[in-house]
Design an enzyme around this catalytic site. Structure first.
Site, PDB file in Angstrom:
ATOM      1  N   CYS A 110       0.875  -1.173  -0.068  1.00 23.09           N
ATOM      2  CA  CYS A 110       0.084  -0.093  -0.144  1.00 23.09           C
ATOM      3  C   CYS A 110       0.943   1.250  -0.011  1.00 23.09           C
ATOM      4  O   CYS A 110       0.298   2.207  -0.308  1.00 23.09           O
ATOM      5  CB  CYS A 110      -0.896  -0.037   1.047  1.00 23.09           C
ATOM      6  SG  CYS A 110      -2.063  -1.436   1.100  1.00 23.09           S
ATOM      7  N   HIS A 250      -3.342   6.946   2.312  1.00 22.73           N
ATOM      8  CA  HIS A 250      -3.660   5.937   1.991  1.00 22.73           C
ATOM      9  C   HIS A 250      -5.092   5.445   2.419  1.00 22.73           C
ATOM     10  O   HIS A 250      -5.279   5.573   3.516  1.00 22.73           O
ATOM     11  CB  HIS A 250      -2.598   4.543   2.283  1.00 22.73           C
ATOM     12  CG  HIS A 250      -3.172   3.348   2.086  1.00 22.73           C
ATOM     13  ND1 HIS A 250      -3.770   3.008   0.827  1.00 22.73           N
ATOM     14  CD2 HIS A 250      -3.551   2.227   2.927  1.00 22.73           C
ATOM     15  CE1 HIS A 250      -4.151   1.503   0.946  1.00 22.73           C
ATOM     16  NE2 HIS A 250      -3.996   0.992   2.320  1.00 22.73           N
ATOM     17  N   ASN A 280     -10.376  -0.139  -0.236  1.00 25.27           N
ATOM     18  CA  ASN A 280      -8.847  -0.045   0.021  1.00 25.27           C
ATOM     19  C   ASN A 280      -8.311  -0.556  -1.414  1.00 25.27           C
ATOM     20  O   ASN A 280      -8.340  -1.694  -1.723  1.00 25.27           O
ATOM     21  CB  ASN A 280      -8.301  -0.781   1.118  1.00 25.27           C
ATOM     22  CG  ASN A 280      -6.850  -0.884   1.240  1.00 25.27           C
ATOM     23  OD1 ASN A 280      -6.306  -0.334   0.338  1.00 25.27           O
ATOM     24  ND2 ASN A 280      -6.641  -1.318   2.573  1.00 25.27           N
TER      25      ASN A 280
HETATM   26  O1  UT7 Z   1      -3.923  -1.305   3.718  1.00 26.66           O
HETATM   27  C1  UT7 Z   1      -3.782  -1.676   5.234  1.00 26.66           C
HETATM   28  C2  UT7 Z   1      -4.789  -2.519   5.254  1.00 26.66           C
HETATM   29  N1  UT7 Z   1      -5.351  -3.004   6.605  1.00 26.66           N
HETATM   30  C3  UT7 Z   1      -6.224  -2.538   7.448  1.00 26.66           C
HETATM   31  O2  UT7 Z   1      -6.463  -1.072   7.141  1.00 26.66           O
HETATM   32  C4  UT7 Z   1      -6.799  -2.784   8.604  1.00 26.66           C
HETATM   33  C5  UT7 Z   1      -6.870  -2.062   9.745  1.00 26.66           C
HETATM   34  N2  UT7 Z   1      -7.833  -2.674  10.648  1.00 26.66           N
HETATM   35  C6  UT7 Z   1      -8.966  -2.501  10.657  1.00 26.66           C
HETATM   36  O3  UT7 Z   1      -9.585  -1.815   9.889  1.00 26.66           O
HETATM   37  C7  UT7 Z   1      -9.964  -3.208  11.652  1.00 26.66           C
HETATM   38  O4  UT7 Z   1      -9.260  -4.037  12.694  1.00 26.66           O
HETATM   39  C8  UT7 Z   1     -10.999  -4.305  10.672  1.00 26.66           C
HETATM   40  C9  UT7 Z   1     -12.096  -3.278  10.347  1.00 26.66           C
HETATM   41  C10 UT7 Z   1     -10.387  -5.018   9.718  1.00 26.66           C
HETATM   42  C11 UT7 Z   1     -11.885  -5.151  11.928  1.00 26.66           C
HETATM   43  O5  UT7 Z   1     -12.309  -4.416  12.798  1.00 26.66           O
HETATM   44  P1  UT7 Z   1     -12.411  -4.944  14.453  1.00 26.66           P
HETATM   45  O6  UT7 Z   1     -12.940  -4.245  14.926  1.00 26.66           O
HETATM   46  O7  UT7 Z   1     -10.966  -4.962  14.763  1.00 26.66           O
HETATM   47  O8  UT7 Z   1     -13.007  -6.184  14.030  1.00 26.66           O
HETATM   48  P2  UT7 Z   1     -12.391  -7.854  14.601  1.00 26.66           P
HETATM   49  O9  UT7 Z   1     -11.486  -8.320  13.371  1.00 26.66           O
HETATM   50  O10 UT7 Z   1     -11.967  -8.032  16.003  1.00 26.66           O
HETATM   51  O11 UT7 Z   1     -13.917  -8.615  14.410  1.00 26.66           O
HETATM   52  C12 UT7 Z   1     -14.896  -8.221  15.370  1.00 26.66           C
HETATM   53  C13 UT7 Z   1     -16.287  -9.350  15.141  1.00 26.66           C
HETATM   54  C14 UT7 Z   1     -15.613 -10.879  15.113  1.00 26.66           C
HETATM   55  O12 UT7 Z   1     -16.783 -11.499  15.611  1.00 26.66           O
HETATM   56  P3  UT7 Z   1     -16.755 -12.049  17.118  1.00 26.66           P
HETATM   57  O13 UT7 Z   1     -15.381 -12.851  17.187  1.00 26.66           O
HETATM   58  O14 UT7 Z   1     -16.515 -10.749  17.805  1.00 26.66           O
HETATM   59  O15 UT7 Z   1     -18.086 -12.610  17.139  1.00 26.66           O
HETATM   60  C15 UT7 Z   1     -15.845 -11.060  13.346  1.00 26.66           C
HETATM   61  O16 UT7 Z   1     -15.980 -12.374  13.461  1.00 26.66           O
HETATM   62  O17 UT7 Z   1     -16.452  -8.838  13.774  1.00 26.66           O
HETATM   63  C16 UT7 Z   1     -16.792 -10.030  13.039  1.00 26.66           C
HETATM   64  N3  UT7 Z   1     -16.536  -9.636  11.643  1.00 26.66           N
HETATM   65  C17 UT7 Z   1     -17.698  -9.363  10.767  1.00 26.66           C
HETATM   66  N4  UT7 Z   1     -18.697  -9.353  11.057  1.00 26.66           N
HETATM   67  C18 UT7 Z   1     -19.651  -8.830   9.850  1.00 26.66           C
HETATM   68  C19 UT7 Z   1     -15.390  -9.724  10.809  1.00 26.66           C
HETATM   69  N5  UT7 Z   1     -15.455  -9.252   9.846  1.00 26.66           N
HETATM   70  C20 UT7 Z   1     -16.994  -9.125   9.487  1.00 26.66           C
HETATM   71  C21 UT7 Z   1     -17.781  -8.661   8.491  1.00 26.66           C
HETATM   72  N6  UT7 Z   1     -19.211  -8.577   8.763  1.00 26.66           N
HETATM   73  N7  UT7 Z   1     -17.290  -8.461   7.162  1.00 26.66           N
END
Ligand code: UT7
Length: 323
Positions: A110, A250, A280
């Site tokens: 990125c 980005h 992204n």
């Molecule tokens: O170019 C660099 C690219 N990367 C980034 O920018 C990533 C930066 N990180 C983030 O933006 C965040 O960490 C995410 C948006 C990727 C994830 O958000 P989070 O608040 O850290 O969520 P999480 O991964 O801790 O997941 C929370 C919950 C989980 O469920 P449980 O275990 O709490 O029941 C996931 O299974 O959200 C669930 N989940 C979803 N639910 C609905 C994960 N993806 C999804 C989804 N829809 N697409």
């Protein structure tokens, strides 16, 4: 003076909203938009990384008012070229007829467009070349695990381009400073694409073919490093943060961008975003956003712009330019 003289961009026709994704996987517009700001993305159906790049490149050349044969250098930043060989940059060179240019790809995930721009600026500043075409292009959709809702909803496809020229006019403006970093020890938090090893002496299957990410670790990395690298680049340019008119970051996540704005003590309206519509797009996100600001007349002559990228590697950096 080294100046961006033209920009261009291209998105695939197919627009996929969060509601569209909710029809094919267990997700919702509420989850995606509240955590990331993303509402839609464009995904390649008929388009290729090369085709999108060529479209963006032609626009940038037209605005710069130069012919492809005048290009000395083409650098394409991508992690999702159509082929391993030949490179995307060479495919673009052939398609646009930039016969004099040296062309090569640069892969810094990125941060790729930013690092490519910085690389070109060094060539131009050293007097090696005069006219450069920089491309950031991705069709990431082919590298995503569409059964992993935690990653596949975040990304999109597209290409952006900029023409960078060494001009005799020394009055003002141009490319002022840049800072870039890497930390390979933390590379495991965002990774993709084992290749199989198959030769007469060994056969190892590729186990890890798609993008995998520790989202929270990437989030912490971004909000920690990006404000620092921006501050460093601005100081190196002999400016203060309040001199900067636009922070073109980005486009990974609106919460990351809002947090960077807060940590820098800058109003969030100086941080334009297109991730709502594009998701992204890795190396393409900065040039696509820059092109839309340019085309919509949002950047005025002499305004100061910070470009800042961060991503896999880990890699991160910032550049300061005067428009
Ligand atoms: O170019 C660099 C690219 N990367 C980034 O920018 C990533 C930066 N990180 C983030 O933006 C965040 O960490 C995410 C948006 C990727 C994830 O958000 P989070 O608040 O850290 O969520 P999480 O991964 O801790 O997941 C929370 C919950 C989980 O469920 P449980 O275990 O709490 O029941 C996931 O299974 O959200 C669930 N989940 C979803 N639910 C609905 C994960 N993806 C999804 C989804 N829809 N697409």
């Amino acid at each position: 003076m080294i100046k961006i003289c033209g920009t261009g961009s291209a998105l695939p026709k197919k627009r996929v909203t969060n509601d569209d994704l909710a029809q094919i996987m267990d997700t919702s517009d509420e989850w995606i938009s509240s955590r990331t700001g993303i509402r839609a993305r464009h995904l390649a159906v008929e388009e290729t990384t090369t085709g999108l790049s060529v479209a963006a490149a032609r626009q940038a050349l037209a605005e710069a008012g130069i012919q492809p044969e005048e290009l000395d250098l083409i650098i394409a930043a991508t992690l999702s070229a159509d082929h391993v060989l030949p490179t995307l940059a060479c495919e673009v060179q052939a398609a646009i007829g930039a016969a004099r240019a040296v062309a090569f790809d640069l892969h810094a995930a990125c941060s790729g467009f930013l690092f490519a721009l910085n690389t070109a600026a060094v060539y131009l500043r050293g007097g090696v070349y005069k006219n450069a075409l920089i491309i950031g292009a991705e069709t990431l959709s082919k590298m995503l695990d569409w059964t992993d809702r935690g990653t596949c909803v975040l990304f999109g496809d597209g290409a952006g381009a900029a023409v960078l020229r060494e001009l005799p006019d020394e009055t003002a403006g141009g490319f002022k400073a840049f800072v870039q970093y890497s930390d390979g020890t933390r590379g495991g938090v965002l990774s993709c694409g084992d290749r199989p090893l198959v030769n007469p002496y060994a056969t190892h299957e590729a186990e890890h073919r798609y993008v995998e990410m520790d989202g929270q670790a990437v989030y912490r990395f971004a909000v920690g490093t990006v404000p620092r690298v921006i501050t460093e680049a601005v100081e190196r340019a002999g400016l203060t943060l309040s001199d900067i008119d636009h922070f073109v970051l980005h486009q990974a996540n609106s919460r990351i961008i809002q947090s960077v704005a807060k940590r820098l003590g800058q109003p969030v309206d100086k941080f334009p975003m297109n991730l709502q519509e594009c998701g992204n797009i890795s190396a393409a996100s900065i040039p696509i956003l820059l092109d839309s600001l340019n085309k919509n007349g949002m950047i005025r002559k002499n305004e100061h712009i910070v470009l800042a990228g961060f991503g896999a590697g880990l890699t991160w950096g910032a550049a300061v330019i005067q428009w």
